[in-house]
Design a protein around this motif. Structure first.
Motif, PDB file in Angstrom:
ATOM      1  N   ARG A 165     -10.814  59.238  57.094  1.00 48.85           N
ATOM      2  CA  ARG A 165     -12.171  59.767  56.977  1.00 48.85           C
ATOM      3  C   ARG A 165     -12.722  59.606  55.567  1.00 48.85           C
ATOM      4  O   ARG A 165     -13.869  59.174  55.376  1.00 48.85           O
ATOM      5  N   LEU A 166     -11.930  59.951  54.555  1.00 48.32           N
ATOM      6  CA  LEU A 166     -12.410  59.869  53.179  1.00 48.32           C
ATOM      7  C   LEU A 166     -12.603  58.421  52.735  1.00 48.32           C
ATOM      8  O   LEU A 166     -13.502  58.113  51.960  1.00 48.32           O
ATOM      9  N   THR A 167     -11.766  57.535  53.227  1.00 45.08           N
ATOM     10  CA  THR A 167     -11.918  56.126  52.902  1.00 45.08           C
ATOM     11  C   THR A 167     -13.216  55.578  53.482  1.00 45.08           C
ATOM     12  O   THR A 167     -13.916  54.785  52.833  1.00 45.08           O
ATOM     13  N   LYS A 168     -13.548  56.005  54.685  1.00 49.44           N
ATOM     14  CA  LYS A 168     -14.806  55.579  55.286  1.00 49.44           C
ATOM     15  C   LYS A 168     -15.994  56.056  54.469  1.00 49.44           C
ATOM     16  O   LYS A 168     -16.993  55.352  54.330  1.00 49.44           O
ATOM     17  N   LEU A 169     -15.881  57.265  53.907  1.00 48.55           N
ATOM     18  CA  LEU A 169     -16.984  57.820  53.132  1.00 48.55           C
ATOM     19  C   LEU A 169     -17.109  57.188  51.756  1.00 48.55           C
ATOM     20  O   LEU A 169     -18.217  56.996  51.253  1.00 48.55           O
ATOM     21  N   THR A 170     -15.969  56.869  51.120  1.00 46.62           N
ATOM     22  CA  THR A 170     -15.980  56.454  49.720  1.00 46.62           C
ATOM     23  C   THR A 170     -15.570  55.005  49.493  1.00 46.62           C
ATOM     24  O   THR A 170     -15.938  54.410  48.479  1.00 46.62           O
ATOM     25  N   GLY A 171     -14.742  54.465  50.377  1.00 48.03           N
ATOM     26  CA  GLY A 171     -14.218  53.116  50.181  1.00 48.03           C
ATOM     27  C   GLY A 171     -13.169  53.021  49.096  1.00 48.03           C
ATOM     28  O   GLY A 171     -12.771  51.919  48.714  1.00 48.03           O
ATOM     29  N   GLY A 172     -12.657  54.176  48.593  1.00 48.18           N
ATOM     30  CA  GLY A 172     -11.793  54.110  47.421  1.00 48.18           C
ATOM     31  C   GLY A 172     -10.512  54.901  47.470  1.00 48.18           C
ATOM     32  O   GLY A 172      -9.930  55.165  46.421  1.00 48.18           O
ATOM     33  N   LEU A 173     -10.051  55.324  48.650  1.00 47.68           N
ATOM     34  CA  LEU A 173      -8.832  56.112  48.724  1.00 47.68           C
ATOM     35  C   LEU A 173      -7.740  55.371  49.498  1.00 47.68           C
ATOM     36  O   LEU A 173      -8.030  54.496  50.315  1.00 47.68           O
ATOM     37  N   HIS A 174      -6.504  55.742  49.213  1.00 46.08           N
ATOM     38  CA  HIS A 174      -5.354  55.222  49.942  1.00 46.08           C
ATOM     39  C   HIS A 174      -4.945  56.212  51.022  1.00 46.08           C
ATOM     40  O   HIS A 174      -5.220  57.412  50.928  1.00 46.08           O
ATOM     41  N   ALA A 175      -4.247  55.704  52.034  1.00 42.00           N
ATOM     42  CA  ALA A 175      -3.757  56.562  53.109  1.00 42.00           C
ATOM     43  C   ALA A 175      -2.269  56.346  53.307  1.00 42.00           C
ATOM     44  O   ALA A 175      -1.752  55.237  53.141  1.00 42.00           O
ATOM     45  N   ALA A 176      -1.586  57.422  53.670  1.00 43.30           N
ATOM     46  CA  ALA A 176      -0.179  57.377  54.067  1.00 43.30           C
ATOM     47  C   ALA A 176      -0.068  58.090  55.399  1.00 43.30           C
ATOM     48  O   ALA A 176      -0.509  59.238  55.528  1.00 43.30           O
ATOM     49  N   ALA A 177       0.501  57.416  56.381  1.00 43.14           N
ATOM     50  CA  ALA A 177       0.564  57.970  57.735  1.00 43.14           C
ATOM     51  C   ALA A 177       2.002  58.032  58.228  1.00 43.14           C
ATOM     52  O   ALA A 177       2.852  57.217  57.834  1.00 43.14           O
ATOM     53  N   TRP A 178       2.261  58.990  59.104  1.00 43.42           N
ATOM     54  CA  TRP A 178       3.563  59.142  59.751  1.00 43.42           C
ATOM     55  C   TRP A 178       3.405  58.752  61.217  1.00 43.42           C
ATOM     56  O   TRP A 178       2.538  59.274  61.920  1.00 43.42           O
ATOM     57  N   CYS A 179       4.242  57.821  61.646  1.00 44.67           N
ATOM     58  CA  CYS A 179       4.107  57.266  62.990  1.00 44.67           C
ATOM     59  C   CYS A 179       5.402  57.460  63.767  1.00 44.67           C
ATOM     60  O   CYS A 179       6.493  57.445  63.198  1.00 44.67           O
ATOM     61  N   ASP A 180       5.273  57.592  65.095  1.00 42.78           N
ATOM     62  CA  ASP A 180       6.463  57.719  65.933  1.00 42.78           C
ATOM     63  C   ASP A 180       6.933  56.346  66.394  1.00 42.78           C
ATOM     64  O   ASP A 180       6.411  55.307  65.956  1.00 42.78           O
ATOM     65  N   GLU A 181       7.900  56.319  67.299  1.00 44.77           N
ATOM     66  CA  GLU A 181       8.496  55.050  67.711  1.00 44.77           C
ATOM     67  C   GLU A 181       7.541  54.143  68.469  1.00 44.77           C
ATOM     68  O   GLU A 181       7.759  52.943  68.584  1.00 44.77           O
ATOM     69  N   THR A 182       6.429  54.698  68.969  1.00 48.35           N
ATOM     70  CA  THR A 182       5.430  53.878  69.658  1.00 48.35           C
ATOM     71  C   THR A 182       4.361  53.359  68.703  1.00 48.35           C
ATOM     72  O   THR A 182       3.514  52.554  69.103  1.00 48.35           O
ATOM     73  N   GLY A 183       4.362  53.835  67.451  1.00 48.79           N
ATOM     74  CA  GLY A 183       3.335  53.457  66.489  1.00 48.79           C
ATOM     75  C   GLY A 183       2.164  54.416  66.453  1.00 48.79           C
ATOM     76  O   GLY A 183       1.211  54.193  65.703  1.00 48.79           O
ATOM     77  N   ALA A 184       2.217  55.483  67.238  1.00 48.94           N
ATOM     78  CA  ALA A 184       1.138  56.472  67.213  1.00 48.94           C
ATOM     79  C   ALA A 184       1.122  57.189  65.862  1.00 48.94           C
ATOM     80  O   ALA A 184       2.166  57.606  65.359  1.00 48.94           O
ATOM     81  N   VAL A 185      -0.063  57.333  65.286  1.00 53.62           N
ATOM     82  CA  VAL A 185      -0.216  58.036  64.009  1.00 53.62           C
ATOM     83  C   VAL A 185      -0.251  59.532  64.287  1.00 53.62           C
ATOM     84  O   VAL A 185      -1.175  60.037  64.920  1.00 53.62           O
ATOM     85  N   LEU A 186       0.753  60.248  63.800  1.00 52.27           N
ATOM     86  CA  LEU A 186       0.858  61.685  64.049  1.00 52.27           C
ATOM     87  C   LEU A 186       0.284  62.519  62.906  1.00 52.27           C
ATOM     88  O   LEU A 186      -0.243  63.606  63.137  1.00 52.27           O
ATOM     89  N   HIS A 187       0.422  62.027  61.675  1.00 48.27           N
ATOM     90  CA  HIS A 187      -0.081  62.733  60.494  1.00 48.27           C
ATOM     91  C   HIS A 187      -0.565  61.692  59.504  1.00 48.27           C
ATOM     92  O   HIS A 187       0.030  60.612  59.391  1.00 48.27           O
ATOM     93  N   ALA A 188      -1.631  62.004  58.763  1.00 51.83           N
ATOM     94  CA  ALA A 188      -2.141  61.075  57.754  1.00 51.83           C
ATOM     95  C   ALA A 188      -2.777  61.853  56.610  1.00 51.83           C
ATOM     96  O   ALA A 188      -3.436  62.877  56.839  1.00 51.83           O
TER      97      ALA A 188
END
Length: 275
Positions: A165-188
């Motif tokens: 969300r913040l990257t969409k607003l600013t274009g200037g942030l990094h993201a780190a996400a936690w994914c399960d074995e299917t690749g679903a993003v559970l936390h970011a």
């Protein structure tokens, strides 16, 4: 200073800018990512000042403490208080005060390390090359990689933008996400610093008692050595990144038996030092 409710900080500020396009210019409102100095204070002694987006600071402090080896486990942290100062006549900044077990505090003082972190910082403030820790913990084989879906990385690459969300607003942030074995993003989590985003993610996982050996990290950045080093400390079995790795990141991943893939896209990725 006041107690900080991180929801009070949006992660961005509005600024008037002059936008130039096709030979014409206009004054418009734009969104810019927040960057604050954040001091980490252990048992009353300031240890590090990092430049962060001032959200999720409790998770950040927990993650930083673990991935920098200040504490060995989340239970070594007894208490956390977050304070901030955001006044018109002062530089906005925050302090996170942590109470850690005595053994961790004594070890911290023995390191004689005082960091002044910058946005792209990995080892700012160490006193000599001899203090650089490049020996990662071995990541245990818990069987997670064996059950990883063939299209998990592609799915994570496809789904991550919906969590930025913040990257969409600013274009200037990094993201780190936690994914399960299917690749679903559970936390970011997002931050102006890629290592800060990872620390926030790891801190959140620890606070929520998520098993860090049963998932993988997906990063919107390149793979630099400190990101691999931090992940190995908590037993993460795989890191996937959108951009390229560095040579040292590849070497550290190999030492740790951590799977590293980069240039992750919806239809491709590159795996490094694959057998």
């Amino acid at each position: 200073m006041s107690r900080l409710d991180t929801d009070d900080q949006p992660g961005y500020v509005e600024r008037n800018v002059r936008r130039h396009r096709k030979g014409e210019s206009a004054i418009v409102t734009d969104n810019v990512g927040q960057e604050w100095p954040v001091a980490l204070v252990y048992n009353g002694i300031s240890h590090a000042v990092m430049m962060c987006t001032p959200r999720d600071l409790e998770a950040f402090a927990v993650g930083f403490s673990l991935t920098e080896g200040i504490v060995e486990r989340g239970s070594d942290i007894h208490d956390i208080e977050v304070y901030y100062r955001d006044e018109a006549d002062a530089l906005p900044h925050a302090e996170v005060h942590l109470q850690v077990v005595q053994q961790a505090f004594v070890s911290l003082k023995d390191k004689r390390r005082a960091l002044t972190g910058r946005t792209g910082c990995g080892v700012c403030g160490i006193e000599s090359i001899d203090l650089l820790d490049l020996q990662p913990e071995a990541v245990p084989d818990t069987g997670f990689l064996a059950k990883l879906a063939p299209d998990a990385i592609e799915r994570a690459a496809r789904d991550l933008p919906a969590h930025q969300r913040l990257t969409k607003l600013t274009g200037g942030l990094h993201a780190a996400a936690w994914c399960d074995e299917t690749g679903a993003v559970l936390h970011a989590f997002e931050d102006v610093g890629r290592h800060n985003a990872l620390d926030k993610l790891i801190g959140h996982l620890v606070l929520q008692r998520v098993d860090t050996t049963q998932g993988f990290v997906f990063l919107s950045s390149r793979a630099s050595y400190e990101l691999v080093r931090k992940s190995a400390r908590v037993g993460v079995p795989m890191i996937a990144t959108i951009s390229a790795p560095t040579s040292l990141a590849i070497a550290i991943a190999k030492k740790a038996s951590l799977r590293l893939v980069s240039f992750a896209r919806e239809n491709s990725f590159v795996e490094y030092d694959a057998d």
